[in-house]
Motif scaffolding. Structure first.
Motif, PDB file in Angstrom:
ATOM      1  N   LYS A 270       7.379 -13.954   4.475  1.00  0.00           N
ATOM      2  CA  LYS A 270       7.034 -12.567   4.805  1.00  0.00           C
ATOM      3  C   LYS A 270       5.830 -12.506   5.734  1.00  0.00           C
ATOM      4  CE  LYS A 270       8.891 -10.463   0.587  1.00  0.00           C
ATOM      5  NZ  LYS A 270       8.588  -9.705  -0.652  1.00  0.00           N
ATOM      6  N   SER A 322       0.790  -5.202   4.210  1.00  0.00           N
ATOM      7  CA  SER A 322       1.251  -4.388   3.085  1.00  0.00           C
ATOM      8  C   SER A 322       2.714  -4.001   3.257  1.00  0.00           C
ATOM      9  CB  SER A 322       0.379  -3.139   2.960  1.00  0.00           C
ATOM     10  OG  SER A 322       0.848  -2.291   1.937  1.00  0.00           O
ATOM     11  N   ASP A 325       4.869  -6.693   2.323  1.00  0.00           N
ATOM     12  CA  ASP A 325       4.714  -7.099   0.926  1.00  0.00           C
ATOM     13  C   ASP A 325       3.960  -8.424   0.785  1.00  0.00           C
ATOM     14  OD1 ASP A 325       5.014  -6.747  -1.837  1.00  0.00           O
ATOM     15  OD2 ASP A 325       6.788  -8.045  -1.880  1.00  0.00           O
TER      16      ASP A 325
END
Length: 416
Positions: A270, A322, A325
């Motif tokens: 991510k 954010s 994630d």
């Protein structure tokens, strides 16, 4: 008035350690912090000074006695020369009515003062004796005086902070003392619980050396080929994690620093997407990411990431991470932390006016208990403040106290 208010007041006055009397002989951080934690939970703490003893000895880190004043809040003070027979006899009367002693002498000093465990047991067999020497009650270093900085250095904390193969790095926060205080608080309350069934005291040994281990147990993992996670050499000197993971640590943005916490494979993937380089996950140099990247390639990855994060401001990257994630946070300084809404909500910082050190607020209660919440005590006073009151409570007459004062065993009444 609401008829439940008196009941609420009674409940708020109940504290978990009400009725427990602790005699505090410590002069360094760990014992002082332990006493503060116990006092906050309702224990009666009496700090005992020799007449020639300094009021503050906080391992070289105190400024204008501010830390000393905080860690001794809620404690009463007794100035008594217990090296003299009359003074020691007075101290014996206090020991007979006490539950715990906290001291941080080396073993030989405790014996020379006639304050070792065996002597104290002969006075009060129900008393818990918490010894907090630098290295232990026995062994090759047991009689070497040392403070937090010395123990931290011998325990490898400063050496390991720099990284294997790099110079030691001084650690400003006295983790060893804090860890020892937490262990001692836990040990004393555990021993108090055990005493309920045995009705006998015992010796509790919590050296600073134990605190050093307690604050970093991961460094005690030893494998046959020295391949444990925390034995590995770091390939970079940076603010990212110095053990294998360049994407777990501090990075500079255009207007300050943030912490990136890509601590597993999912967050690694991510993170690569968030910084718009998803192909990093397929780069053979970084197979095993985030924690098992070959040491020779850790620096390479770090150098790839650095300019990317520095190209934008904190707000941009915190939002991007954010949205992806990936755990992250702005790197706050002291003033930002102390004024944060969560700190205020949790009452981490509470009002406690102390004109002696020009302080209006300080550290609150670090744990929350619904029935016995605890309460921070009043600021400490001069070391002789409560001497006469404490000794009067032990049935010493004014004549006896005046005689002790004349012999310089205690201060004069008007000095308190």
């Amino acid at each position: 008035m609401n008829r439940l208010e008196p009941l609420r007041k009674v409940i708020s006055d109940i504290k978990a350690l009400n009725g427990i009397k602790i005699l505090n002989f410590s002069t360094h951080i760990a014992g002082s912090y332990t006493s503060m934690l116990m006092a906050d939970m309702g224990a009666e703490i009496i700090r005992i000074y020799l007449p020639y003893q300094s009021e503050s000895n906080i391992d070289g880190i105190d400024t204008n006695n501010q830390i000393w004043e905080q860690w001794n809040r809620g404690q009463r003070s007794l100035e008594l020369d217990y090296t003299q027979k009359t003074g020691f006899n007075a101290l014996k009367e206090l020991i007979k009515s006490s539950d715990v002693i906290i001291e941080d002498w080396v073993p030989s000093k405790a014996k020379s003062l006639h304050m070792d465990f065996e002597t104290i047991q002969g006075i009060n067999s129900n008393l818990l004796y918490c010894a907090m020497p630098p290295f232990g009650e026995s062994g090759p270093l047991s009689d070497i005086p040392a403070d937090d900085g010395v123990v931290s250095t011998i325990a490898g904390i400063h050496g390991d902070q720099g990284g294997k193969g790099f110079p030691p790095m001084y650690v400003k926060i006295p983790f060893v003392s804090y860890g020892t205080a937490f262990l001692a608080s836990f040990a004393i309350t555990t021993a108090l619980f055990e005493r309920e069934s045995s009705n006998m005291g015992q010796k509790i040994e919590v050296p600073l050396y134990f605190g050093a281990i307690g604050m970093r147990p991961q460094y005690t993992i030893v494998t046959n080929n020295d391949s444990s996670l925390y034995s590995q050499s770091t390939a970079i000197t940076s603010n990212s994690h110095q053990i294998r993971n360049p994407v777990y640590g501090l990075y500079e943005c255009s207007d300050g620093w943030i912490f990136v916490a890509a601590g597993n494979e999912i967050f690694w993937e991510k993170f690569c997407s968030a910084i718009k380089i998803p192909e990093l996950t397929q780069d053979k140099r970084f197979f095993g990411a985030p924690w098992n990247i070959p040491s020779e390639n850790q620096g390479t990855l770090h150098e790839i990431i650095k300019p990317i994060l520095k190209s934008k401001n904190k707000a941009y990257w915190l939002k991007e991470l954010s949205d992806a994630d990936v755990p992250s946070a702005p790197a706050s300084d002291r003033s930002e932390f102390l004024t944060h809404p969560q700190v205020i909500h949790n009452e981490i910082l509470v009002e406690n006016n102390n004109p002696q050190i020009d302080a209006t607020h300080q550290f609150g209660i670090p744990i929350k208990m619904s029935k016995t919440p605890g309460e921070i005590g009043k600021p400490t006073d001069i070391k002789s403040k409560d001497t006469w009151d404490i000794l009067r409570s032990l049935k010493f007459t004014k004549g006896q106290l005046s005689e002790m004062a004349a012999n310089k065993i205690i201060p004069t009444e008007n000095a308190t």
